[in-house]
Design a protein around this motif. Sequence first.
Motif, PDB file in Angstrom:
ATOM      1  N   ASP A  65      14.199  -3.835  12.221  1.00  0.00           N
ATOM      2  CA  ASP A  65      13.835  -3.356  13.556  1.00  0.00           C
ATOM      3  C   ASP A  65      12.327  -3.166  13.682  1.00  0.00           C
ATOM      4  O   ASP A  65      11.738  -3.480  14.723  1.00  0.00           O
ATOM      5  N   PHE A  66      11.708  -2.632  12.637  1.00  0.00           N
ATOM      6  CA  PHE A  66      10.258  -2.407  12.682  1.00  0.00           C
ATOM      7  C   PHE A  66       9.504  -3.714  12.888  1.00  0.00           C
ATOM      8  O   PHE A  66       8.522  -3.780  13.628  1.00  0.00           O
ATOM      9  N   LEU A  67       9.962  -4.771  12.203  1.00  0.00           N
ATOM     10  CA  LEU A  67       9.261  -6.056  12.269  1.00  0.00           C
ATOM     11  C   LEU A  67       9.468  -6.769  13.596  1.00  0.00           C
ATOM     12  O   LEU A  67       8.612  -7.558  14.024  1.00  0.00           O
ATOM     13  N   ALA A  68      10.591  -6.492  14.245  1.00  0.00           N
ATOM     14  CA  ALA A  68      10.913  -7.196  15.485  1.00  0.00           C
ATOM     15  C   ALA A  68       9.892  -6.851  16.576  1.00  0.00           C
ATOM     16  O   ALA A  68       9.757  -5.701  16.977  1.00  0.00           O
ATOM     17  N   GLY A  69       9.157  -7.841  17.024  1.00  0.00           N
ATOM     18  CA  GLY A  69       8.194  -7.630  18.097  1.00  0.00           C
ATOM     19  C   GLY A  69       6.870  -7.033  17.681  1.00  0.00           C
ATOM     20  O   GLY A  69       5.988  -6.852  18.525  1.00  0.00           O
ATOM     21  N   LEU A  70       6.692  -6.703  16.400  1.00  0.00           N
ATOM     22  CA  LEU A  70       5.406  -6.151  15.968  1.00  0.00           C
ATOM     23  C   LEU A  70       4.342  -7.247  16.056  1.00  0.00           C
ATOM     24  O   LEU A  70       4.522  -8.337  15.529  1.00  0.00           O
ATOM     25  N   PRO A  71       3.224  -6.996  16.732  1.00  0.00           N
ATOM     26  CA  PRO A  71       2.222  -8.059  16.906  1.00  0.00           C
ATOM     27  C   PRO A  71       1.441  -8.321  15.626  1.00  0.00           C
ATOM     28  O   PRO A  71       1.451  -7.523  14.682  1.00  0.00           O
ATOM     29  N   ASP A  72       0.760  -9.448  15.624  1.00  0.00           N
ATOM     30  CA  ASP A  72      -0.151  -9.750  14.529  1.00  0.00           C
ATOM     31  C   ASP A  72      -1.184  -8.629  14.418  1.00  0.00           C
ATOM     32  O   ASP A  72      -1.751  -8.194  15.425  1.00  0.00           O
ATOM     33  N   GLY A  73      -1.402  -8.137  13.208  1.00  0.00           N
ATOM     34  CA  GLY A  73      -2.314  -7.019  13.001  1.00  0.00           C
ATOM     35  C   GLY A  73      -1.671  -5.662  13.173  1.00  0.00           C
ATOM     36  O   GLY A  73      -2.338  -4.637  12.998  1.00  0.00           O
ATOM     37  N   GLY A  74      -0.383  -5.638  13.520  1.00  0.00           N
ATOM     38  CA  GLY A  74       0.311  -4.366  13.690  1.00  0.00           C
ATOM     39  C   GLY A  74       0.524  -3.644  12.377  1.00  0.00           C
ATOM     40  O   GLY A  74       0.347  -4.204  11.286  1.00  0.00           O
ATOM     41  N   LEU A  75       0.934  -2.393  12.486  1.00  0.00           N
ATOM     42  CA  LEU A  75       1.068  -1.522  11.311  1.00  0.00           C
ATOM     43  C   LEU A  75       2.454  -0.915  11.258  1.00  0.00           C
ATOM     44  O   LEU A  75       2.976  -0.443  12.267  1.00  0.00           O
ATOM     45  N   ILE A  76       3.038  -0.916  10.066  1.00  0.00           N
ATOM     46  CA  ILE A  76       4.272  -0.183   9.785  1.00  0.00           C
ATOM     47  C   ILE A  76       3.936   0.893   8.766  1.00  0.00           C
ATOM     48  O   ILE A  76       3.391   0.598   7.704  1.00  0.00           O
ATOM     49  N   MET A  77       4.237   2.143   9.092  1.00  0.00           N
ATOM     50  CA  MET A  77       4.064   3.211   8.105  1.00  0.00           C
ATOM     51  C   MET A  77       5.347   3.345   7.294  1.00  0.00           C
ATOM     52  O   MET A  77       6.453   3.082   7.782  1.00  0.00           O
ATOM     53  N   CYS A  78       5.195   3.741   6.031  1.00  0.00           N
ATOM     54  CA  CYS A  78       6.350   3.986   5.182  1.00  0.00           C
ATOM     55  C   CYS A  78       6.001   5.115   4.217  1.00  0.00           C
ATOM     56  O   CYS A  78       4.842   5.540   4.115  1.00  0.00           O
ATOM     57  N   HIS A  79       7.029   5.619   3.515  1.00  0.00           N
ATOM     58  CA  HIS A  79       6.844   6.795   2.668  1.00  0.00           C
ATOM     59  C   HIS A  79       7.609   6.636   1.350  1.00  0.00           C
ATOM     60  O   HIS A  79       8.487   7.447   1.020  1.00  0.00           O
ATOM     61  N   PRO A  80       7.306   5.608   0.556  1.00  0.00           N
ATOM     62  CA  PRO A  80       8.018   5.433  -0.711  1.00  0.00           C
ATOM     63  C   PRO A  80       7.597   6.476  -1.741  1.00  0.00           C
ATOM     64  O   PRO A  80       6.485   7.004  -1.696  1.00  0.00           O
ATOM     65  N   GLY A  81       8.499   6.736  -2.681  1.00  0.00           N
ATOM     66  CA  GLY A  81       8.147   7.690  -3.732  1.00  0.00           C
ATOM     67  C   GLY A  81       9.283   7.900  -4.707  1.00  0.00           C
ATOM     68  O   GLY A  81      10.437   7.538  -4.436  1.00  0.00           O
ATOM     69  N   TYR A  82       8.930   8.457  -5.854  1.00  0.00           N
ATOM     70  CA  TYR A  82       9.912   8.999  -6.780  1.00  0.00           C
ATOM     71  C   TYR A  82       9.955  10.510  -6.548  1.00  0.00           C
ATOM     72  O   TYR A  82       8.909  11.146  -6.409  1.00  0.00           O
ATOM     73  N   VAL A  83      11.140  11.068  -6.536  1.00  0.00           N
ATOM     74  CA  VAL A  83      11.271  12.502  -6.320  1.00  0.00           C
ATOM     75  C   VAL A  83      10.913  13.241  -7.606  1.00  0.00           C
ATOM     76  O   VAL A  83      11.416  12.922  -8.685  1.00  0.00           O
ATOM     77  N   ASP A  84      10.015  14.213  -7.485  1.00  0.00           N
ATOM     78  CA  ASP A  84       9.681  15.080  -8.604  1.00  0.00           C
ATOM     79  C   ASP A  84       9.595  16.520  -8.102  1.00  0.00           C
ATOM     80  O   ASP A  84       9.747  16.788  -6.906  1.00  0.00           O
ATOM     81  N   ASP A  85       9.354  17.459  -9.025  1.00  0.00           N
ATOM     82  CA  ASP A  85       9.345  18.873  -8.644  1.00  0.00           C
ATOM     83  C   ASP A  85       8.228  19.196  -7.659  1.00  0.00           C
ATOM     84  O   ASP A  85       8.387  20.031  -6.770  1.00  0.00           O
ATOM     85  N   VAL A  86       7.085  18.541  -7.812  1.00  0.00           N
ATOM     86  CA  VAL A  86       5.960  18.800  -6.905  1.00  0.00           C
ATOM     87  C   VAL A  86       6.332  18.374  -5.487  1.00  0.00           C
ATOM     88  O   VAL A  86       6.113  19.115  -4.515  1.00  0.00           O
TER      89      VAL A  86
END
Length: 284
Positions: free
Chosen positions: A222-243
């Motif tokens: 869905d994010f990619l659909a219609g996103l123009p050239d030069g557009g931005l997708i934010m994401c939040h990958p990570g490993y879960v830790d105590d901090v």
Amino acid sequence: MNAAMPQRHIWLCADDYGLSPGVNRAIRELIAQRRLNATSVMVVAPACGRDEIAALREVAAGASCAIGLHCTLTAPFHPLTMHFRPLDGGAFYPLGRLLRASVMRRLDPEIIRGEIAAQLAAFTERVGRPPDYVDGHQHVQLFPQIRDAFLAAVKEAAPAAWVRQCGRSGGLRAGHPKVLLLDTLSARFRVLARHAGLAANPGFAGAYDFTRDSDFGALMRDFLAGLPDGGLIMCHPGYVDDVLASLDPLTTQRERERTFLASDDFARLLAAQSVALAERRAAA
């Protein structure tokens, strides 16, 4: 690759570098795999020491990855400047309280500008150069009063940087309150950025309900659909830790994002959509 579709080059930006060691490690791994081409650094967060920044600089240089400042003005984090106000128990205001204060124009723009300038200076000192772009944790750069201070500070300290606007979002339905709010706030932000002579991303996606067990692969389509050239997708990958668990409610969803972005399914999705990740260009 679909020959019938023109190729688009986009920015896939992992927010929150510096939040925790597990978040940092996941982001660096994905940069090394060339599954990310941008990451935003939280200089006020606990895992933003010199070793973590040095590791990021090394992997980013080898992968043409942009590094930006993730300007942070909300709890549970603390300001860099001594006389910052308003505070809640020594920390920034929580998100909702900060938004209300900004809409009611109860903030001091000069104090806000001073804190943003301090974060820009801390980034430049640690990374060794100004940020490639500047955005805001929890989209604070879009808020009334804050946006003027934000753009002024960026214009002074990093005039070649671009800034993140969050309008014309993909992912959530167009009528979702969060999308409507981001669209509304971004409209004025884009005008002010243009008047300041600062570039901004032409499109934005990545907003979704973090409280639900969402299928991130379906969301990415869905994010990619219609996103123009030069557009931005934010994401939040990570490993879960105590901090991470002690600072942020977004935990296991970060693992789902990391898993999908590292997968062959993601590579196939980019190819099917004729999408490639843009490469950072060094400043002249």
